[in-house]
Design an enzyme around this catalytic site. Structure first.
Site, mmCIF file in Angstrom:
data_model
loop_
_atom_site.group_PDB
_atom_site.id
_atom_site.type_symbol
_atom_site.label_atom_id
_atom_site.label_comp_id
_atom_site.label_asym_id
_atom_site.label_seq_id
_atom_site.Cartn_x
_atom_site.Cartn_y
_atom_site.Cartn_z
ATOM 1 N N CYS A 37 0.828 -1.210 0.000
ATOM 2 C CA CYS A 37 0.000 0.000 0.000
ATOM 3 C C CYS A 37 0.863 1.261 0.000
ATOM 4 O O CYS A 37 0.464 2.288 -0.564
ATOM 5 C CB CYS A 37 -0.951 0.007 1.195
ATOM 6 S SG CYS A 37 -0.140 -0.115 2.811
ATOM 7 N N HIS A 289 -1.634 0.836 7.599
ATOM 8 C CA HIS A 289 -2.096 0.894 6.205
ATOM 9 C C HIS A 289 -2.051 2.320 5.676
ATOM 10 O O HIS A 289 -2.310 3.275 6.403
ATOM 11 C CB HIS A 289 -3.528 0.350 6.127
ATOM 12 C CG HIS A 289 -4.087 0.313 4.750
ATOM 13 N ND1 HIS A 289 -3.552 -0.471 3.746
ATOM 14 C CD2 HIS A 289 -5.146 0.975 4.185
ATOM 15 C CE1 HIS A 289 -4.259 -0.301 2.637
ATOM 16 N NE2 HIS A 289 -5.215 0.577 2.875
#
Length: 329
Positions: A37, A289
């Site tokens: 990510c 994340h």
């Protein structure tokens, strides 16, 4: 003023177009292959940087590229074209993942890394690709690649002797600016004001005055001497002592005037418009994340979370706990 002029301009700044050449829907999302990510958010923010996308979509670099093997500019050109032109809702950034070690030796496939560090390594790799076969040029000329013409600016550091008021100026090129948000960090403008406020040097930072000819107390003021066309700000959220994340909310505007933070504050306003942000969730910046919000060429904002691309509004964008901020002149 005060800086060495380049002997050669590698990319004429007047050829840079800050507006999208065509309006279209947002492109594809990017699949996450496990802790990728941090790569996806930077690729998306660069894809929606209008002057970079405009240049790479013109094929101008690849038509004349003579670099053998890996070339980050050619890789980004192919990636941006694939994202913006693909009929698929999501694609795999395979070329970037395959050549990860060429972008930065510290990156290891499958391990979460810092998005800001990946941005720096990516811009550095693109800059090196533009300098292929041109490293004999003086430093000032090397800082006129398309990468520096878009993302690059210059900081001015002025040290003032507190005894005789003599000043010494120095200049440093930058592609992004890191901001300490631990103190007085209720808003971005507050942080920037603190950055340009003169500060007395510590005892360890001995300053030998060129006029007094002796060590003396001195103050230092850092200002933006030449503003970049695209300003990238990193709000430092990693506490260097504990390793935990600084989770405070820092207010940031949709439109930012850089003039108050320039060496010359008397000129016209230097307005920048927010077009992308990176957000991180998790306890440390090396875990959790990353996702991003970007403004597409149609002028609308989208939340990009790996393969998912969803529309949103500016109020949602301005309410995030931002980690990276991208402003375009």
């Amino acid at each position: 003023k005060g800086m060495a002029l380049p002997q050669r301009i590698l990319f004429p700044p007047e050829e840079i177009c800050m507006d999208w050449q065509q309006r279209q829907r947002p492109g594809a999302g990017l699949f996450n292959l496990g802790n990728t990510c941090y790569i996806n958010v930077i690729l998306q923010c660069l894809t929606y940087t209008p002057p970079l996308a405009d240049y790479l979509l013109s094929y101008e670099h690849s038509r004349s590229c003579q670099q053998q093997g890996f070339c980050m500019m050619c890789t980004m050109e192919a990636h941006i074209r694939k994202v913006l032109c693909s009929p698929a809702s999501a694609i795999l950034p395979g070329a970037v993942l395959r050549d990860l070690k060429f972008i930065g030796e510290e990156f290891e496939y499958g391990r979460q890394e810092n998005a800001c560090e990946f941005l720096r390594r990516t811009l550095g790799a693109m800059h090196r690709a533009c300098l292929s076969g041109r490293h004999h040029l003086d430093i000032s000329s090397q800082e006129t690649t398309i990468v520096h013409q878009i993302f690059g600016g210059f900081m001015k550091s002025r040290v003032t002797c507190l005894s005789c008021q003599a000043v010494v100026d120095s200049y440093k090129a930058f592609l992004d600016v890191s901001l300490d948000i631990r103190v007085r960090a209720s808003s971005l403008t507050t942080v920037l004001e603190d950055c340009v406020t003169p500060k007395e040097l510590d005892q360890e930072e001995c300053f030998r005055c060129i006029k007094c000819k002796k060590k003396a107390a001195a103050s230092k003021r850092v200002t933006v001497h030449r503003a970049p066309r695209v300003l990238t700000l990193c709000l430092e959220r990693a506490d260097q002592q504990t390793g935990t994340k600084i989770s405070k909310f820092v207010e940031y505007p949709e439109y930012l005037d850089l003039r108050p933070y320039m060496s010359d504050t008397a000129g016209e306003p230097l307005l920048c418009s927010l077009y992308a942000i990176v957000v991180h969730s998790g306890d440390t910046c090396l875990e959790g994340h990353f996702l991003c919000y970007t403004k597409a060429s149609n002028g609308l904002w989208y939340r990009m979370d790996d393969e998912f691309v969803d529309s949103c509004d500016i109020h949602t964008v301005l309410g995030q706990q931002a980690y990276l901020l991208f402003y375009a002149r």
